[in-house]
Design an enzyme around this catalytic site. Sequence first.
Site, PDB file in Angstrom:
ATOM      1  N   ASN A 166       0.713  -1.218  -0.042  1.00  0.00           N
ATOM      2  CA  ASN A 166      -0.144  -0.013   0.049  1.00  0.00           C
ATOM      3  C   ASN A 166       0.771   1.263  -0.059  1.00  0.00           C
ATOM      4  OD1 ASN A 166      -2.271  -1.347  -0.073  1.00  0.00           O
ATOM      5  ND2 ASN A 166      -2.627  -1.474   2.301  1.00  0.00           N
ATOM      6  N   GLU A 178      -3.286  -0.746  -7.621  1.00  0.00           N
ATOM      7  CA  GLU A 178      -4.763  -0.883  -6.990  1.00  0.00           C
ATOM      8  C   GLU A 178      -5.367   0.500  -6.910  1.00  0.00           C
ATOM      9  OE1 GLU A 178      -5.104  -3.490  -3.623  1.00  0.00           O
ATOM     10  OE2 GLU A 178      -5.967  -1.693  -2.657  1.00  0.00           O
ATOM     11  N   TRP A 208      -9.125  -7.544  12.979  1.00  0.00           N
ATOM     12  CA  TRP A 208      -8.598  -7.358  11.745  1.00  0.00           C
ATOM     13  C   TRP A 208      -6.982  -7.325  11.851  1.00  0.00           C
ATOM     14  CZ3 TRP A 208      -5.701  -2.742  10.807  1.00  0.00           C
ATOM     15  CH2 TRP A 208      -4.713  -2.817   9.668  1.00  0.00           C
ATOM     16  N   ARG A 246     -14.448  -2.734   7.738  1.00  0.00           N
ATOM     17  CA  ARG A 246     -14.122  -4.137   7.033  1.00  0.00           C
ATOM     18  C   ARG A 246     -15.350  -4.701   6.756  1.00  0.00           C
ATOM     19  NH1 ARG A 246     -10.099  -2.221   5.929  1.00  0.00           N
ATOM     20  NH2 ARG A 246      -8.212  -2.637   6.648  1.00  0.00           N
ATOM     21  N   ASP A 300      -7.627 -11.737  -3.140  1.00  0.00           N
ATOM     22  CA  ASP A 300      -7.561 -10.611  -2.320  1.00  0.00           C
ATOM     23  C   ASP A 300      -7.521 -11.010  -0.804  1.00  0.00           C
ATOM     24  OD1 ASP A 300      -7.254  -7.790  -1.189  1.00  0.00           O
ATOM     25  OD2 ASP A 300      -9.382  -7.919  -1.038  1.00  0.00           O
ATOM     26  N   HIS A 356      -0.630   2.367   9.453  1.00  0.00           N
ATOM     27  CA  HIS A 356      -1.797   2.374   8.589  1.00  0.00           C
ATOM     28  C   HIS A 356      -2.408   3.784   8.698  1.00  0.00           C
ATOM     29  CE1 HIS A 356      -5.559   0.912   6.954  1.00  0.00           C
ATOM     30  NE2 HIS A 356      -5.069   0.033   6.736  1.00  0.00           N
ATOM     31  N   SER A 379       3.278  -1.962   5.023  1.00  0.00           N
ATOM     32  CA  SER A 379       4.152  -3.157   4.810  1.00  0.00           C
ATOM     33  C   SER A 379       5.766  -2.608   4.376  1.00  0.00           C
ATOM     34  CB  SER A 379       3.940  -4.440   4.239  1.00  0.00           C
ATOM     35  OG  SER A 379       3.524  -4.066   2.803  1.00  0.00           O
TER      36      SER A 379
HETATM   37  O1  SFD Z   1      -5.056  -3.460   3.341  1.00  0.00           O
HETATM   38  C1  SFD Z   1       7.713  -9.201  19.646  1.00  0.00           C
HETATM   39  N1  SFD Z   1      -1.239  -4.327   6.434  1.00  0.00           N
HETATM   40  C2  SFD Z   1      -1.002  -3.946   5.235  1.00  0.00           C
HETATM   41  N2  SFD Z   1       0.235  -3.245   4.584  1.00  0.00           N
HETATM   42  C3  SFD Z   1       0.287  -3.477   3.227  1.00  0.00           C
HETATM   43  O2  SFD Z   1       1.379  -2.802   2.743  1.00  0.00           O
HETATM   44  N3  SFD Z   1      -0.533  -3.873   2.329  1.00  0.00           N
HETATM   45  C4  SFD Z   1      -1.920  -4.507   2.776  1.00  0.00           C
HETATM   46  O3  SFD Z   1      -2.548  -4.874   2.068  1.00  0.00           O
HETATM   47  C5  SFD Z   1      -2.223  -4.321   4.199  1.00  0.00           C
HETATM   48  N4  SFD Z   1      -3.275  -4.691   4.817  1.00  0.00           N
HETATM   49  C6  SFD Z   1      -3.321  -5.480   5.853  1.00  0.00           C
HETATM   50  C7  SFD Z   1      -2.104  -5.275   6.570  1.00  0.00           C
HETATM   51  C8  SFD Z   1      -1.930  -5.928   8.077  1.00  0.00           C
HETATM   52  C9  SFD Z   1      -3.078  -6.995   8.154  1.00  0.00           C
HETATM   53  C10 SFD Z   1      -3.020  -7.699   9.396  1.00  0.00           C
HETATM   54  C11 SFD Z   1      -3.934  -7.152   7.430  1.00  0.00           C
HETATM   55  C12 SFD Z   1      -3.988  -6.687   5.986  1.00  0.00           C
HETATM   56  C13 SFD Z   1      -5.081  -8.327   7.495  1.00  0.00           C
HETATM   57  C14 SFD Z   1      -0.550  -3.429   7.197  1.00  0.00           C
HETATM   58  C15 SFD Z   1       1.075  -4.081   7.392  1.00  0.00           C
HETATM   59  O4  SFD Z   1       0.911  -5.375   7.912  1.00  0.00           O
HETATM   60  C16 SFD Z   1       1.658  -3.450   8.772  1.00  0.00           C
HETATM   61  O5  SFD Z   1       1.548  -1.963   8.401  1.00  0.00           O
HETATM   62  C17 SFD Z   1       3.212  -3.837   9.037  1.00  0.00           C
HETATM   63  O6  SFD Z   1       3.164  -4.958   9.164  1.00  0.00           O
HETATM   64  C18 SFD Z   1       3.791  -3.017  10.334  1.00  0.00           C
HETATM   65  O7  SFD Z   1       5.194  -3.418  10.355  1.00  0.00           O
HETATM   66  P1  SFD Z   1       5.699  -3.667  11.884  1.00  0.00           P
HETATM   67  O8  SFD Z   1       6.875  -4.326  11.597  1.00  0.00           O
HETATM   68  O9  SFD Z   1       5.581  -2.653  12.833  1.00  0.00           O
HETATM   69  O10 SFD Z   1       4.645  -4.638  12.723  1.00  0.00           O
HETATM   70  P2  SFD Z   1       4.419  -6.292  12.331  1.00  0.00           P
HETATM   71  O11 SFD Z   1       4.922  -6.761  10.809  1.00  0.00           O
HETATM   72  O12 SFD Z   1       3.383  -6.713  12.838  1.00  0.00           O
HETATM   73  O13 SFD Z   1       5.831  -6.973  13.246  1.00  0.00           O
HETATM   74  C19 SFD Z   1       5.930  -6.989  14.825  1.00  0.00           C
HETATM   75  C20 SFD Z   1       6.667  -8.021  15.271  1.00  0.00           C
HETATM   76  O14 SFD Z   1       7.063  -7.977  16.736  1.00  0.00           O
HETATM   77  C21 SFD Z   1       6.956  -9.207  17.133  1.00  0.00           C
HETATM   78  N5  SFD Z   1       6.670  -8.981  18.657  1.00  0.00           N
HETATM   79  N6  SFD Z   1       9.046  -9.676  19.472  1.00  0.00           N
HETATM   80  C22 SFD Z   1       9.513  -9.893  20.762  1.00  0.00           C
HETATM   81  N7  SFD Z   1       9.092  -9.290  21.889  1.00  0.00           N
HETATM   82  C23 SFD Z   1       7.959  -8.699  22.195  1.00  0.00           C
HETATM   83  N8  SFD Z   1       7.369  -8.228  23.160  1.00  0.00           N
HETATM   84  C24 SFD Z   1       7.089  -8.664  20.684  1.00  0.00           C
HETATM   85  N9  SFD Z   1       5.785  -8.084  20.481  1.00  0.00           N
HETATM   86  C25 SFD Z   1       5.881  -8.178  19.331  1.00  0.00           C
HETATM   87  C26 SFD Z   1       5.886  -9.898  16.575  1.00  0.00           C
HETATM   88  O15 SFD Z   1       5.862 -11.036  16.906  1.00  0.00           O
HETATM   89  C27 SFD Z   1       6.008  -9.389  15.137  1.00  0.00           C
HETATM   90  O16 SFD Z   1       6.828 -10.449  14.480  1.00  0.00           O
HETATM   91  S1  SFD Z   1      -4.780  -3.666   4.494  1.00  0.00           S
HETATM   92  O17 SFD Z   1      -5.932  -4.419   5.422  1.00  0.00           O
HETATM   93  O18 SFD Z   1      -4.131  -2.447   5.096  1.00  0.00           O
HETATM   94  P1  AMP Z   2      -7.597  -1.086   3.609  1.00  0.00           P
HETATM   95  O1  AMP Z   2      -7.966  -2.251   2.809  1.00  0.00           O
HETATM   96  O2  AMP Z   2      -8.861  -0.299   4.131  1.00  0.00           O
HETATM   97  O3  AMP Z   2      -6.673  -1.306   4.709  1.00  0.00           O
HETATM   98  O4  AMP Z   2      -6.989   0.183   2.585  1.00  0.00           O
HETATM   99  C1  AMP Z   2      -6.021  -0.477   1.642  1.00  0.00           C
HETATM  100  C2  AMP Z   2      -5.508   0.881   1.116  1.00  0.00           C
HETATM  101  O5  AMP Z   2      -6.738   1.529   0.365  1.00  0.00           O
HETATM  102  C3  AMP Z   2      -4.944   1.992   1.925  1.00  0.00           C
HETATM  103  O6  AMP Z   2      -4.082   2.694   1.483  1.00  0.00           O
HETATM  104  C4  AMP Z   2      -6.436   2.931   2.142  1.00  0.00           C
HETATM  105  O7  AMP Z   2      -5.998   4.381   2.600  1.00  0.00           O
HETATM  106  C5  AMP Z   2      -7.020   2.851   0.791  1.00  0.00           C
HETATM  107  N1  AMP Z   2      -8.287   2.890   0.730  1.00  0.00           N
HETATM  108  C6  AMP Z   2      -9.255   1.973   1.255  1.00  0.00           C
HETATM  109  N2  AMP Z   2     -10.493   2.420   0.784  1.00  0.00           N
HETATM  110  C7  AMP Z   2     -10.481   3.499   0.273  1.00  0.00           C
HETATM  111  C8  AMP Z   2     -11.546   4.447  -0.318  1.00  0.00           C
HETATM  112  N3  AMP Z   2     -12.696   4.235  -0.435  1.00  0.00           N
HETATM  113  N4  AMP Z   2     -11.111   5.608  -0.918  1.00  0.00           N
HETATM  114  C9  AMP Z   2      -9.589   5.740  -0.973  1.00  0.00           C
HETATM  115  N5  AMP Z   2      -8.567   4.961  -0.575  1.00  0.00           N
HETATM  116  C10 AMP Z   2      -9.067   3.745  -0.032  1.00  0.00           C
END
Ligand code: SFD
Ligand code: AMP
Length: 613
Positions: free
Chosen positions: A57, A122, A213, A244, A332, A369, A416
């Site tokens: 993203n 996307e 989520w 969601r 997806d 996020h 990510s």
């Molecule tokens: O669309 C310890 N995310 C999405 N990012 C994208 O780029 N595209 C997507 O499509 C994304 N979507 C999404 C996303 C997340 C999830 C769950 C779903 C869908 C279902 C967001 C990204 O995943 C997110 O921004 C990054 O992963 C953040 O990275 P970071 O490194 O800040 O967090 P992490 O990856 O969760 O890693 C944390 C690690 O720490 C470990 N941990 N280890 C030791 N001791 C402790 N006390 C600890 N506590 C935690 C964890 O185990 C983990 O490995 S969409 O929906 O947005």
């Molecule tokens: P999400 O699946 O909601 O985590 O969103 C994934 C990516 O799409 C993020 O970058 C959001 O900001 C973007 N996004 C989701 N829905 C919309 C929307 N209706 N309009 C514009 N951006 C969106």
Amino acid sequence: MKTKFVDSDVLIIGGGMAGCGAAYEARYWGRNLKIVIAEKGQIERSGAVAMGLSAINCYMGMRWNENTPEDFVKYVRNDLMGLIREDLVFDIARHVDSTVHLFEEWGLPIVYDEQTKRYKREGRWQILIHGESYKPIVAEAATKAATEVYNRVMITHLLADAEDNNKIAGAAGIGVRDGAFYVFRAKAVIVAAGGATHVFRPRSVGEGAGRTWYSPWSTGSAYALLIAAGAEMTQMENKLVVTRFKDGYGPVGAWFLALKATASNAYGEDYELKYREEQRALYGNYVDAKPFPTCLRNDAMLREIKAGRSPIFIHTEKVLDTREKEELGHEDFLDMTMSQTIVWASQNIDPKKRPSELQPSEPYIMGSHATCSGAWASGPTDLSSGEYVWGYNRMTTVRGLFGAGDTIGGSAHKFSSGSFTEGRLAGKAAVAYIVEGATDKKPLIAPGKVESVRDEIFAPMETYKLGRNMITRGTVSPFYLYPDQGVVRLEKIMDEYVGGWGSYYTTNEVLLNRGLELLGMLNEDLAHLGAENLHQLQRAWELRHRVLTAEAVLRHTLYRKETRWPGYCYRSDFPGVDDKNWHVFVNSRRDPKTGDWSLFTRPYVQLVGVEGT
Ligand code: SFD
Ligand code: AMP
């Protein structure tokens, strides 16, 4: 139990996206340094990306002149209602493309547009991937880069230097499989331990209650470790509520952006623009931003739900008209949220034939996020000045303590790729901190500290051992609290007093003050946590981290006397955006010695779009 000491130059806590980026980059600059990762799970499938993702993203596309970092800063600023650290956001934007190119080189399949020969978009910032194996691919690079990876070690405490309480010397934690007490000594520490779920009551109940989520193992360690160490935090009141697919928490991005699905109320009417004038009266010109800010989209949906016109539908049935689109829609979810596909199957929903319900989630605490809670970090010296820079890039206010990803506040929309990129920035800076001699001595931990932390960590097992003798029936003991009982109590307090979904994300000063009192009582009871085994011991510490995170969220929410991000949280006593007084960051610091909190503001500085820049 056994105590295991591990010495290193750079210790990375959490091997998720940011932690992997930190290991990769620290190795590049610090060829001869000892780089250690301590990971609570198993790095190959740990963190938020465990299940995979279907999109990246955050990608500029600078090699095709698609976007500039300036464009990105403007987008993030608008989406966050005018309040971001532009230096940090810009810094990620200018480097993120190279991260994505690395992922591709390492084997991540990125979808190409056959006509343009570019990555298939996307949306403006998002690209499509076949990402089921995203995490193993990234983790392989980090594992190769790190000197050692300690899997199944949960870090519970950061350790300060014996001679300088505001300098890092290492961390301690539990070996969740081998039962050992781990003490890591390090010259620099990078916290990359993800965000926080299960701080607020989830929508799911009963057997589905683990479902959220964001990942259930995001337990607020990133915040609690730093807060306990006395690091300054920012934007902890900036909670994330995401729209969601109901019950499975399927993300909406691919559906709205790539498939161009529309949403409607129960009667098929489009509602998003309907409240524009009411919104403008309260939230000002932010309503004119394009795209419409995420929180305001939530706000419109909530107004419609309150008006009794729910359910809100997403019309999948109108867009899956070709085989290609049908595949995209299913992939997806299969790539990143299988539970949604299972909900479809189990509830007789064929997305080609009928719409799905949408619902706003419970609030999460995240820095990556569409929100930016986390540590207040020093910025890059070529972009930052004044209160934004005091040391190395991404260093917190504790010397030698760095952060990345969900850990660092003020810069949203990393996702990510941006989290990995920020890990790289922190990794490079941590190496510079070491090799430039900013820390000249070996890390020194005060005598007796190791023993006292060990006793504190393992106390819940002792409590259980003694308390279980008092059980007369079933599993309820008057002498201890199980971690899952504690988490439910926390979720209830946060939901009812701090603006969870159960109170339509709404709170006020009276509610918050009562919530603080109840949280204080929960805190007292945490001294009586009981853990039956190592797994429960981990749960006990996860709960402690969640509670400390929750306290920061509550205190910040109380301090900000306006509604800056409607749709995420409403202060009913201050229902509008108040730019005159609150176009500033709310920051906090908890004194590690006394436990006293101080809250204060830091200025917002505009870098992009200022005349002459
Ligand atoms: O669309 C310890 N995310 C999405 N990012 C994208 O780029 N595209 C997507 O499509 C994304 N979507 C999404 C996303 C997340 C999830 C769950 C779903 C869908 C279902 C967001 C990204 O995943 C997110 O921004 C990054 O992963 C953040 O990275 P970071 O490194 O800040 O967090 P992490 O990856 O969760 O890693 C944390 C690690 O720490 C470990 N941990 N280890 C030791 N001791 C402790 N006390 C600890 N506590 C935690 C964890 O185990 C983990 O490995 S969409 O929906 O947005
Ligand atoms: P999400 O699946 O909601 O985590 O969103 C994934 C990516 O799409 C993020 O970058 C959001 O900001 C973007 N996004 C989701 N829905 C919309 C929307 N209706 N309009 C514009 N951006 C969106």
